[in-house]
Design a protein around this motif. Structure first.
Motif, PDB file in Angstrom:
ATOM      1  N   PHE A   1       0.829  -1.203   0.000  1.00 39.70           N
ATOM      2  CA  PHE A   1       0.000   0.000   0.000  1.00 39.70           C
ATOM      3  C   PHE A   1       0.869   1.262   0.000  1.00 39.70           C
ATOM      4  O   PHE A   1       0.598   2.208  -0.744  1.00 39.70           O
ATOM      5  N   GLN A   2       1.926   1.274   0.808  1.00 37.94           N
ATOM      6  CA  GLN A   2       2.820   2.432   0.864  1.00 37.94           C
ATOM      7  C   GLN A   2       3.496   2.675  -0.489  1.00 37.94           C
ATOM      8  O   GLN A   2       3.545   3.807  -0.973  1.00 37.94           O
ATOM      9  N   ALA A   3       4.012   1.611  -1.101  1.00 37.37           N
ATOM     10  CA  ALA A   3       4.713   1.754  -2.380  1.00 37.37           C
ATOM     11  C   ALA A   3       3.754   2.149  -3.501  1.00 37.37           C
ATOM     12  O   ALA A   3       4.068   3.025  -4.319  1.00 37.37           O
ATOM     13  N   ALA A   4       2.582   1.526  -3.537  1.00 32.65           N
ATOM     14  CA  ALA A   4       1.600   1.844  -4.582  1.00 32.65           C
ATOM     15  C   ALA A   4       1.102   3.283  -4.432  1.00 32.65           C
ATOM     16  O   ALA A   4       0.974   4.011  -5.427  1.00 32.65           O
ATOM     17  N   SER A   5       0.856   3.702  -3.207  1.00 27.57           N
ATOM     18  CA  SER A   5       0.384   5.065  -2.954  1.00 27.57           C
ATOM     19  C   SER A   5       1.404   6.102  -3.391  1.00 27.57           C
ATOM     20  O   SER A   5       1.044   7.186  -3.865  1.00 27.57           O
ATOM     21  N   ALA A   6       2.681   5.785  -3.223  1.00 29.28           N
ATOM     22  CA  ALA A   6       3.748   6.728  -3.564  1.00 29.28           C
ATOM     23  C   ALA A   6       4.089   6.736  -5.057  1.00 29.28           C
ATOM     24  O   ALA A   6       4.824   7.604  -5.508  1.00 29.28           O
ATOM     25  N   SER A   7       3.538   5.798  -5.815  1.00 30.84           N
ATOM     26  CA  SER A   7       3.919   5.646  -7.222  1.00 30.84           C
ATOM     27  C   SER A   7       3.386   6.750  -8.134  1.00 30.84           C
ATOM     28  O   SER A   7       3.926   6.974  -9.208  1.00 30.84           O
TER      29      SER A   7
ATOM     30  N   LEU B   1      -5.195  10.008  -9.373  1.00 31.57           N
ATOM     31  CA  LEU B   1      -5.925   9.250  -8.356  1.00 31.57           C
ATOM     32  C   LEU B   1      -5.032   8.982  -7.147  1.00 31.57           C
ATOM     33  O   LEU B   1      -3.827   8.801  -7.282  1.00 31.57           O
ATOM     34  N   ARG B   2      -5.667   8.948  -5.987  1.00 31.54           N
ATOM     35  CA  ARG B   2      -4.988   8.635  -4.733  1.00 31.54           C
ATOM     36  C   ARG B   2      -5.526   7.288  -4.248  1.00 31.54           C
ATOM     37  O   ARG B   2      -6.722   7.029  -4.296  1.00 31.54           O
ATOM     38  N   TRP B   3      -4.606   6.424  -3.807  1.00 35.26           N
ATOM     39  CA  TRP B   3      -4.997   5.120  -3.265  1.00 35.26           C
ATOM     40  C   TRP B   3      -5.681   5.355  -1.924  1.00 35.26           C
ATOM     41  O   TRP B   3      -5.090   5.912  -1.008  1.00 35.26           O
TER      42      TRP B   3
ATOM     43  N   HIS C   1       9.621  -8.918  -1.181  1.00 34.05           N
ATOM     44  CA  HIS C   1       9.641  -7.487  -1.459  1.00 34.05           C
ATOM     45  C   HIS C   1       8.440  -7.124  -2.329  1.00 34.05           C
ATOM     46  O   HIS C   1       7.829  -7.991  -2.945  1.00 34.05           O
ATOM     47  N   THR C   2       8.173  -5.842  -2.415  1.00 32.67           N
ATOM     48  CA  THR C   2       7.171  -5.331  -3.341  1.00 32.67           C
ATOM     49  C   THR C   2       7.559  -3.916  -3.757  1.00 32.67           C
ATOM     50  O   THR C   2       8.199  -3.195  -2.979  1.00 32.67           O
ATOM     51  N   VAL C   3       7.173  -3.562  -4.969  1.00 34.34           N
ATOM     52  CA  VAL C   3       7.352  -2.189  -5.441  1.00 34.34           C
ATOM     53  C   VAL C   3       5.990  -1.537  -5.663  1.00 34.34           C
ATOM     54  O   VAL C   3       5.889  -0.476  -6.260  1.00 34.34           O
ATOM     55  N   GLY C   4       4.938  -2.219  -5.180  1.00 34.00           N
ATOM     56  CA  GLY C   4       3.592  -1.682  -5.309  1.00 34.00           C
ATOM     57  C   GLY C   4       2.971  -1.909  -6.680  1.00 34.00           C
ATOM     58  O   GLY C   4       2.049  -1.204  -7.057  1.00 34.00           O
TER      59      GLY C   4
END
Length: 142
Positions: free
Chosen positions: A37-43, A49-51, A113-116
């Motif tokens: 969620f943190q990585a996707a939101s920052a992408s 759009l905002r997550w 790991h994840t990059v969102g």
């Protein structure tokens, strides 16, 4: 005869590593969801759009990248967005529509790991079928 033993040992070692990675994913899942969620939101994607929220499906599909052998995990999600104030998405009725996707995780150097990254409009089963040339499905752990 030695080549048979070596082949068996590689298969056994790889199978044990996969099982260990699957257990590790289960133990770290809550933290991995937060990292996603943190990585996707920052992408900054999708643009405008905002997550806002993610609902997580309970299951997980594991796969191996055919070219590198790297393990991946896909989890079904339902994502809720809201428009960024002042963006061209503001005021569009479709912004509030829930979106289904697959959240992507990868196993590298003994850690998940994840990059969102999200594969939109495909649940994990559909994503693995669609990308069958790139990924080989691995049986889920018990």
């Amino acid at each position: 005869m030695n080549w048979r033993w070596l082949k068996f040992w590689r298969w056994f070692r790889t199978g044990a590593q996969i099982e260990q990675a699957q257990r590790l994913f289960a133990r770290q899942r809550e933290h991995l969801e937060w990292q996603f969620f943190q990585a996707a939101s920052a992408s900054g994607k999708p643009r405008g759009l905002r997550w806002k929220a993610i609902d997580w499906e309970p299951g997980v599909e594991f796969a191996r990248e055919r070219s590198s052998g790297q393990l991946a995990a896909l989890v079904g999600v339902t994502i809720q967005f809201e428009a960024v104030a002042g963006s061209d998405m503001e005021g569009l009725p479709a912004v509030g529509n829930l979106r289904n996707a697959s959240a992507v995780f990868f196993f590298h150097q003994g850690r998940w790991h994840t990059v969102g990254k999200a594969v939109f409009n495909l649940n994990p089963d559909e994503a693995l079928a669609y990308f069958h040339n790139q990924y080989e499905r691995i049986s889920s752990s018990g």
